[in-house]
Enzyme design. Sequence first.
Site, PDB file in Angstrom:
ATOM      1  CG  HIS A 240      -3.037 -29.137  -2.137  1.00 38.30           C
ATOM      2  ND1 HIS A 240      -2.274 -28.007  -1.974  1.00 38.30           N
ATOM      3  CD2 HIS A 240      -3.695 -29.321  -0.956  1.00 38.30           C
ATOM      4  CE1 HIS A 240      -2.460 -27.519  -0.759  1.00 38.30           C
ATOM      5  NE2 HIS A 240      -3.319 -28.291  -0.124  1.00 38.30           N
TER       6      HIS A 240
ATOM      7  CB  CYS B 251       1.416 -24.836  -6.341  1.00 39.32           C
ATOM      8  SG  CYS B 251       0.589 -24.131  -4.918  1.00 39.32           S
TER       9      CYS B 251
END
Length: 225
Positions: free
Chosen positions: A129, A195
């Site tokens: 993440h 991301c």
Amino acid sequence: MKKLLAVILILVGAFIMMIPTLKDNKVEQTVQETVKIVEAITPEVIEENEANEEAQFDYSVVEDITVTGTLLGNIKANPKLLVGQLVIPSVGMNISIFKGINNTNLLAGAATMRANQKMGEGNYPLAGHYSKNKDILFGSLMDVQVGDPIRITNKKTIYEYIVYEVKVVPDDALYIIDDKVAALYGKPVISLMTCYYSSKTGKRYFVLGELTKTYPYSEEVLFND
């Protein structure tokens, strides 16, 4: 009555402002707990965990780090899915590696992206993440530079990779996690993915490294600058 209402509004406002910090603290605590576990378990346990068939690889269930998923959700990671440790000394990263993609694993460490990947062989892709807090998960991945060492271990062997490329790609460019990348490069590689600031951008950020050395496991080597 007006004074009481003003006090309540101030307290509510203060709590709302604290929510991001509380969320980050919860994730950081979870990460630290799992690192302690992986540092304590034996290579034999990790080997058993690598054969665990409970692991899932469903990318569709993955969400960004949210308040509800951290403060209100259960992010207690499954220790039977712990398969290693990831250390990047240049950015102070030290997190556990879990087998399989799901929200719980990604809130506790890095996650393997294919069912049968092996350290030091082919392409070893890991997802993590992104966080604005660079001390959490893959929050500092975008600070990793070409030439930096990346180390992963299964408590038997330390595999050291050197970063040779960083790149931004569309989120459907899944070829980067395939073993063909290693075959084309001519060496075993590691692919670290997060991301690009948010999953809503439709882009992914990759740090790619080539395997250069292996060592017998030791904490000194793992954290050596």
